[in-house]
Motif scaffolding. Sequence first.
Motif, PDB file in Angstrom:
ATOM      1  N   ILE B 128       4.083  47.243 -13.708  1.00 24.22           N
ATOM      2  CA  ILE B 128       4.325  48.022 -14.922  1.00 24.22           C
ATOM      3  C   ILE B 128       5.745  47.782 -15.399  1.00 24.22           C
ATOM      4  O   ILE B 128       6.708  47.978 -14.659  1.00 24.22           O
ATOM      5  N   SER B 129       5.863  47.323 -16.626  1.00 16.53           N
ATOM      6  CA  SER B 129       7.174  47.048 -17.202  1.00 16.53           C
ATOM      7  C   SER B 129       7.850  48.350 -17.603  1.00 16.53           C
ATOM      8  O   SER B 129       7.189  49.291 -18.040  1.00 16.53           O
ATOM      9  N   SER B 130       9.179  48.386 -17.478  1.00 15.71           N
ATOM     10  CA  SER B 130       9.906  49.586 -17.930  1.00 15.71           C
ATOM     11  C   SER B 130       9.764  49.751 -19.438  1.00 15.71           C
ATOM     12  O   SER B 130       9.934  50.845 -19.969  1.00 15.71           O
ATOM     13  N   ILE B 131       9.403  48.671 -20.121  1.00 16.07           N
ATOM     14  CA  ILE B 131       9.246  48.728 -21.576  1.00 16.07           C
ATOM     15  C   ILE B 131       8.067  49.611 -21.963  1.00 16.07           C
ATOM     16  O   ILE B 131       8.190  50.512 -22.790  1.00 16.07           O
ATOM     17  N   THR B 132       6.909  49.387 -21.343  1.00 17.94           N
ATOM     18  CA  THR B 132       5.751  50.237 -21.669  1.00 17.94           C
ATOM     19  C   THR B 132       5.869  51.600 -20.979  1.00 17.94           C
ATOM     20  O   THR B 132       5.480  52.612 -21.559  1.00 17.94           O
ATOM     21  N   ALA B 133       6.422  51.622 -19.770  1.00 14.80           N
ATOM     22  CA  ALA B 133       6.572  52.910 -19.072  1.00 14.80           C
ATOM     23  C   ALA B 133       7.454  53.868 -19.865  1.00 14.80           C
ATOM     24  O   ALA B 133       7.234  55.082 -19.851  1.00 14.80           O
TER      25      ALA B 133
END
Lengths: 237, 237
Positions: B128-133
């Motif tokens: 899980i990317s911090s971008i979507t998270a």
Amino acid sequence: MTTSPGRLYGLGIGPGDPELLTLKAHRILTSVPVIAYPISERGKSIVRAIVAEFIPDHCIELPLQFPFSIDRSSQPDYDLAAEQISQQLISGKDVAVLCEGEPMLYGTFMYLFDRLSGKFTIEIVPGISSITASAAMLGVPMTYRNDILTIIPATLDEETLRDRLTITDAAVIIKLGRHFTKVRTILTELDLLNRAHYIERSTQPQQKIIPISKVDPAAVPYWSLIVISNKNRVVSP
Amino acid sequence: MTTSPGRLYGLGIGPGDPELLTLKAHRILTSVPVIAYPISERGKSIVRAIVAEFIPDHCIELPLQFPFSIDRSSQPDYDLAAEQISQQLISGKDVAVLCEGEPMLYGTFMYLFDRLSGKFTIEIVPGISSITASAAMLGVPMTYRNDILTIIPATLDEETLRDRLTITDAAVIIKLGRHFTKVRTILTELDLLNRAHYIERSTQPQQKIIPISKVDPAAVPYWSLIVISNKNRVVSP
């Protein structure tokens, strides 16, 4: 005596491989009293099938029928679904809505979120998007250092697609379906074919990776995509 | 008798909450004989700390020292790290490289991938990317239907930032750090402040969500970001 309302979870389920569920989504899915998920007109649910092995027997299931191809944001179907979920929450039960991929990225959950936000406690559990999972499956590094990544639906008009693909460092073209031929023509024009990687049903048992030149335009599923790898990529000696 | 070489895993660990590890990454992490991870000049590893509770006692650990701010793709440090990993693989051991977020998105792993691809079997496990998270943590739906999402590093020049933010439907501006003031000025100019949501250390215990007007530009970490929510967002009545 009044009951405290339940909590709503937007549960990111990932791109299709059940093992790509997070530990957190797995914990919530196996303990929540009510799950809800979209179903097709024929009553099938892709997202439920992904996690079928984890759903406890005693769980209450709330299948939600949504329209697919019309303007969803104003649909009475979403109002009805939100109402069905509200009733469970008001009765004190936590509800997990199963979301393919990542709930906040092209997700049907967002239409429920917009209706229920502010009325109930909502927790979003991020999931792995098929967009990033596809790069992993293809073995294509997407963005280095200061690169820009553009995520662009193939459903847009030719001019927009051409303009955005021209100026970005890397891209993912989603929702290919019947737009495949249009996209392939644009990629040819822009000399991007050698950086374009096609994948369908990413991380699922039926996953296919096909060279762009071999793809049958008549058989491209809606949720297939093309990753345009980075133009600045420096492969080490 | 010769030994078959081991398999290399690029293991997406997610944005910081250990519970956001996937079931697959958890299985591999708890069974692989060798793990490798980047460390800072002071010997600290952020990514190791995230999953410390899952690392078995008998695991061989391979800390890798990488430069942070210079042109990484040509660094001898990466050659050395790739060589260290190669030796373990050649000896028949599987090696998992721990990657914050998603391995193929702004990841240091890609420099190792570029060096070892074709020589060994490599499996990327998406994370899980911090971008979507961050969108999930902020409760900000990002893209509906045919929207374009642009991921853009704050390190770029003003003109590029202004141009790309003007034409996109939704955006995530990453790597804010010391570029925060520049970005805030551009958002003000483009009248985007009311759609801009700031977050730092997403999903970690020290996570902070701060109104843009209250952010201290001198205290913005490198891996903080701003989510620009969708301009087409239709909130239901």
